[in-house]
Design an enzyme around this catalytic site. Structure first.
Site, PDB file in Angstrom:
ATOM      1  N   LYS A 193       0.840  -1.209   0.000  1.00  0.00           N
ATOM      2  CA  LYS A 193       0.000   0.000   0.000  1.00  0.00           C
ATOM      3  C   LYS A 193       0.874   1.258   0.000  1.00  0.00           C
ATOM      4  O   LYS A 193       0.562   2.243  -0.668  1.00  0.00           O
ATOM      5  CB  LYS A 193      -0.949  -0.025   1.207  1.00  0.00           C
ATOM      6  CG  LYS A 193      -2.119  -0.976   0.963  1.00  0.00           C
ATOM      7  CD  LYS A 193      -2.854  -1.404   2.193  1.00  0.00           C
ATOM      8  CE  LYS A 193      -3.812  -2.538   1.803  1.00  0.00           C
ATOM      9  NZ  LYS A 193      -4.420  -3.220   2.930  1.00  0.00           N
TER      10      LYS A 193
ATOM     11  N   GLN B 182      -5.309  -2.210   8.964  1.00  0.00           N
ATOM     12  CA  GLN B 182      -5.057  -3.526   8.370  1.00  0.00           C
ATOM     13  C   GLN B 182      -5.661  -4.635   9.258  1.00  0.00           C
ATOM     14  O   GLN B 182      -5.399  -4.683  10.454  1.00  0.00           O
ATOM     15  CB  GLN B 182      -3.546  -3.734   8.195  1.00  0.00           C
ATOM     16  CG  GLN B 182      -3.166  -4.982   7.451  1.00  0.00           C
ATOM     17  CD  GLN B 182      -3.655  -4.994   5.999  1.00  0.00           C
ATOM     18  OE1 GLN B 182      -3.473  -4.035   5.262  1.00  0.00           O
ATOM     19  NE2 GLN B 182      -4.291  -6.082   5.600  1.00  0.00           N
TER      20      GLN B 182
ATOM     21  N   ASP C 204     -11.575   1.821   2.751  1.00  0.00           N
ATOM     22  CA  ASP C 204     -11.746   0.373   2.588  1.00  0.00           C
ATOM     23  C   ASP C 204     -13.215   0.025   2.313  1.00  0.00           C
ATOM     24  O   ASP C 204     -13.525  -1.076   1.867  1.00  0.00           O
ATOM     25  CB  ASP C 204     -11.315  -0.343   3.885  1.00  0.00           C
ATOM     26  CG  ASP C 204     -10.001  -1.087   3.737  1.00  0.00           C
ATOM     27  OD1 ASP C 204      -9.617  -1.362   2.579  1.00  0.00           O
ATOM     28  OD2 ASP C 204      -9.375  -1.398   4.761  1.00  0.00           O
TER      29      ASP C 204
END
Ligand code: NAP
Length: 279
Positions: free
Chosen positions: A49, A93, A116
């Site tokens: 990322k 995460q 997300d």
């Protein structure tokens, strides 16, 4: 032989477009990535990322917190990031250490920075067809289908898996595009029969060789979401690729299919967040 749906090439194209659009903004888009503990797979994802942000010209901040971090501490960090103007997207995460309630953490991220697409506000927006951040994996799959001119309209779309981050939003997106959608899961009793009816088959389970050639209708489009390791330790999906690619009309490889597009859609969502914040 099936057309290989090249997610890697498409992701490169998407990121290039994101980079160009980002360059025209007044302020550089910013993504904050939080990782708790030292899960090696999570570390790999977080590193990629950061690399994607560099490629797109974004600025990124990484918060690597120890396994011992409490939920209160984690949420306090998220609240600080929520309040910072230069941070457009916040990503935590997963998985988180067991002592932390994942849902509470995801709920703490401002829906406007939830790149997300996991916050219930964004999930709800998807359910009712309103604007919001789409979860990156199903979003990327829809982009692959569009790129290759595969229209779900009127097609029987079968999704194996019903997780909140892949299976359910995938089913909703296919439904939005007028597919006739069936969702299968671990209690589905006639999986093979249902899969054999699929014009578009999406496998999102996480089991090697879950989808074999006798479960696939000749000419079907097969999307393999999973990222497994086979007995030899090689990265593979749920689909028996050599056998299924011989009878499908199109198929995503693993690696190089859905994975790179998931990453590209995170960049796309961060750009979108930055555009909204700068309006
Ligand atoms: P998950 O939360 O573990 O969900 C797996 C789903 O598979 C569940 O709905 C489960 O049913 C269903 N399932 C399990 N065994 C089954 C069986 N025998 N028959 C039919 N359905 C079965 O996993 P996830 O987060 O959705 O991820 C799925 C896979 O995609 C994993 O391999 C993950 O690593 C991969 N993934 C890849 C990307 C990417 O970018 N490529 C992104 C996200 C995830 P129940 O609900 O009944 O338990």
């Amino acid at each position: 032989m099936a057309t290989i749906l090249d997610g890697k090439a498409l992701a490169a194209k998407c990121k290039e477009r994101v980079k160009q659009e980002a360059a025209s903004l007044k302020r550089t888009p910013g993504l904050a990535v939080i990782i708790v503990g030292d899960n090696p797979a999570s570390r790999v994802y977080v590193n990629s990322k950061r690399k994607d942000c560099e490629e797109c010209g974004f600025f990124s901040e990484e918060y690597a917190l120890p396994e011992s971090t409490t939920q209160v501490e984690l949420i306090a960090l998220i609240e600080k990031l929520n309040a910072r103007e230069e941070i457009d997207g916040i990503l935590c995460q997963l998985p988180l250490p067991e002592a932390i309630d994942e849902e509470a953490v995801l709920m703490a991220i401002s829906p406007e920075k939830d790149v997300d697409g996991f916050h219930p506000m964004n999930m709800g927006a998807l359910l009712v067809g309103k604007e919001g951040f789409l979860p990156c994996t199903p979003y990327g799959i829809m982009e692959i289908l569009a790129e290759y001119g595969i229209d779900p309209k009127g097609k029987h779309c079968v999704v194996i898996g019903r997780s909140n981050i892949v299976g359910k939003p995938m089913a909703l997106l296919l439904l939005q595009k007028h597919g006739t959608v069936t969702v299968c899961h671990s209690r589905t009793t006639n999986l093979k029969e249902i899969c054999l009816q699929a014009d578009i088959l999406v496998a999102a389970v996480g089991k090697v060789d879950m989808v074999t050639a006798d479960m696939v209708k000749p000419g079907a489009v097969v999307i393999d979401v999973a990222m497994n390791r086979n007995a030899a330790g090689k990265l593979c999906g749920d689909v028996d690729y050599p056998a299924v690619s011989a009878l499908a009309s199109a198929i995503t490889p693993v690696p190089g299919g859905v994975g790179p597009m998931t990453r590209a859609m995170l960049m796309q969502n961060t750009l979108l967040a930055a555009q909204k914040h700068q309006r």
